[in-house]
Design an enzyme around this catalytic site. Sequence first.
Site, PDB file in Angstrom:
ATOM      1  CE  LYS A 115      -4.408  -1.774   1.468  1.00 10.34           C
ATOM      2  NZ  LYS A 115      -5.628  -1.647   2.214  1.00 10.34           N
ATOM      3  CE  LYS A 197      -6.945  -8.206  -0.332  1.00 11.54           C
ATOM      4  NZ  LYS A 197      -7.783  -8.177   0.811  1.00 11.54           N
ATOM      5  CE  LYS A 200     -14.257  -3.888   2.129  1.00 16.06           C
ATOM      6  NZ  LYS A 200     -12.917  -3.615   2.653  1.00 16.06           N
TER       7      LYS A 200
HETATM    8  N1  AQP Z   1     -10.412 -11.219  -2.369  1.00 17.06           N
HETATM    9  C1  AQP Z   1     -10.660 -11.772  -1.212  1.00 17.06           C
HETATM   10  N2  AQP Z   1     -10.882 -13.099  -1.124  1.00 17.06           N
HETATM   11  C2  AQP Z   1     -11.167 -13.665   0.068  1.00 17.06           C
HETATM   12  N3  AQP Z   1     -11.254 -12.980   1.226  1.00 17.06           N
HETATM   13  C3  AQP Z   1     -11.060 -11.649   1.194  1.00 17.06           C
HETATM   14  N4  AQP Z   1     -11.074 -10.684   2.142  1.00 17.06           N
HETATM   15  C4  AQP Z   1     -10.807  -9.485   1.569  1.00 17.06           C
HETATM   16  N5  AQP Z   1     -10.600  -9.645   0.253  1.00 17.06           N
HETATM   17  C5  AQP Z   1     -10.748 -10.972  -0.018  1.00 17.06           C
HETATM   18  C6  AQP Z   1     -11.368 -10.930   3.539  1.00 17.06           C
HETATM   19  O1  AQP Z   1     -12.383  -9.985   3.925  1.00 17.06           O
HETATM   20  C7  AQP Z   1     -12.177  -9.609   5.290  1.00 17.06           C
HETATM   21  C8  AQP Z   1     -12.284  -8.129   5.439  1.00 17.06           C
HETATM   22  O2  AQP Z   1     -11.301  -7.443   4.770  1.00 17.06           O
HETATM   23  P1  AQP Z   1     -11.074  -5.873   5.042  1.00 17.06           P
HETATM   24  O3  AQP Z   1     -12.123  -5.051   4.418  1.00 17.06           O
HETATM   25  O4  AQP Z   1     -10.873  -5.605   6.496  1.00 17.06           O
HETATM   26  O5  AQP Z   1      -9.718  -5.584   4.398  1.00 17.06           O
HETATM   27  P2  AQP Z   1      -9.076  -6.162   3.150  1.00 17.06           P
HETATM   28  O6  AQP Z   1      -8.631  -7.556   3.391  1.00 17.06           O
HETATM   29  O7  AQP Z   1      -8.021  -5.171   2.781  1.00 17.06           O
HETATM   30  O8  AQP Z   1     -10.285  -6.166   2.096  1.00 17.06           O
HETATM   31  P3  AQP Z   1     -10.350  -5.404   0.741  1.00 17.06           P
HETATM   32  O9  AQP Z   1     -11.695  -5.686   0.141  1.00 17.06           O
HETATM   33  O10 AQP Z   1      -9.149  -5.726  -0.087  1.00 17.06           O
HETATM   34  O11 AQP Z   1     -10.327  -3.892   1.232  1.00 17.06           O
HETATM   35  P4  AQP Z   1      -9.410  -2.713   0.714  1.00 17.06           P
HETATM   36  O12 AQP Z   1      -9.723  -2.576  -0.746  1.00 17.06           O
HETATM   37  O13 AQP Z   1      -9.836  -1.521   1.515  1.00 17.06           O
HETATM   38  O14 AQP Z   1      -7.986  -3.074   0.985  1.00 17.06           O
HETATM   39  C9  AQP Z   1     -10.854 -10.189   5.737  1.00 17.06           C
HETATM   40  O15 AQP Z   1     -11.122 -11.332   6.553  1.00 17.06           O
HETATM   41  C10 AQP Z   1     -10.186 -10.604   4.450  1.00 17.06           C
HETATM   42  O16 AQP Z   1      -9.348 -11.722   4.634  1.00 17.06           O
END
Ligand code: AQP
Length: 335
Positions: A115, A197, A200
Amino acid sequence: MSDEKKTIFSGIQPSGCVTIGNYLGALRSWKNLQDDYNCYFCVVDLHALTVKQDPAEMRRRCIELYAEYIACGLDPEKNVMFFQSHVPAHSELSWLLTCISYMGEMSRMTQFKEKSKKAGSNVGLGLLCYPVLMAADILLYNTDLVPVGADQKQHLELSRTLAARFNNAYSDTFKVPEPYIPANGARIMSLTDPTSKMSKSAENPNAYVSILDEPDVIMKKFARAVTDSDNKIVHDAQNKPGVTNLLEIYSACTGEPISSIEDAFAGKGYGDFKKAVGEAVVETTQPIRDRFKTIMQDKAYIEKCYTEGAQKASCTANKTLAKVHRKMGLAPHKL
Ligand code: AQP
């Protein structure tokens, strides 16, 4: 909360609308835990502030994420469901744990490295300290188990390290949490770049599918999903990451094993396959969209749920914080 049940803590950042990655990898399995564990499900809003957010948009997303939790089947009566920022103990414990953390261990975190590359020359301090706040989230509730996707394992390891370090320095205080890897937890990749991955907060909306995307949008996103040119529907993460991701999504939605999906689509083209994956996702997410629309019509209910959730969470969190204050030598208080 029952003393016999183990405690689970987990949360999602309101950095966008819940994707099928968050749902199939995390939220869906949380629903199955709520009867057997004491669950704390938090909207980790402070984490989302590690990158700049538009305030009005952020406020809307926070409420929507809470409603998405309920729409995905999490019951505010059975679980403690709240906003992180409504329980100040999270920020306070985060500071106290920051004081026993080292620069080296923070800057080695893979997510920080990734990041901060995107952030360019002005890397926010919040990005570096994020895993300490996550440790505070978990340790406040004497958490036994943390359901995490593979992407979060390193951060959970740091929570364990900080808990053990504190216990060694000041006597036994924190439970050292264990990872909980859900049996059917999938890791869903981006539709435009299947080697990274699905997130969102991705800039390109075609990279992710939100659980609230309407059916026509979902179908279009899958029709455009990156695959390859050899037109064979087989699971091969190394050489065919796009097709492999679509197979995983289809399997996670339908419960069919990958090998039988491969058999069913043998000889068929990518067009047919992508259509089938899109339809499976539409079917899986439609009940969530319907429930979400109903819940969002009752803002008073949402507010009541998250206010009560914060009150319940504060009871446990404040006890832990008072203990930490005492152990670290802060002046006694009865606050
Ligand atoms: N692509 C994914 N596949 C499976 N599990 C996922 N998680 C996130 N992306 C995937 C799981 O969702 C939970 C919450 O995640 P988060 O919002 O706290 O942060 P993150 O992992 O950084 O999710 P994002 O969607 O990728 O958010 P941004 O875009 O803000 O960085 C966790 O349990 C994660 O494992």
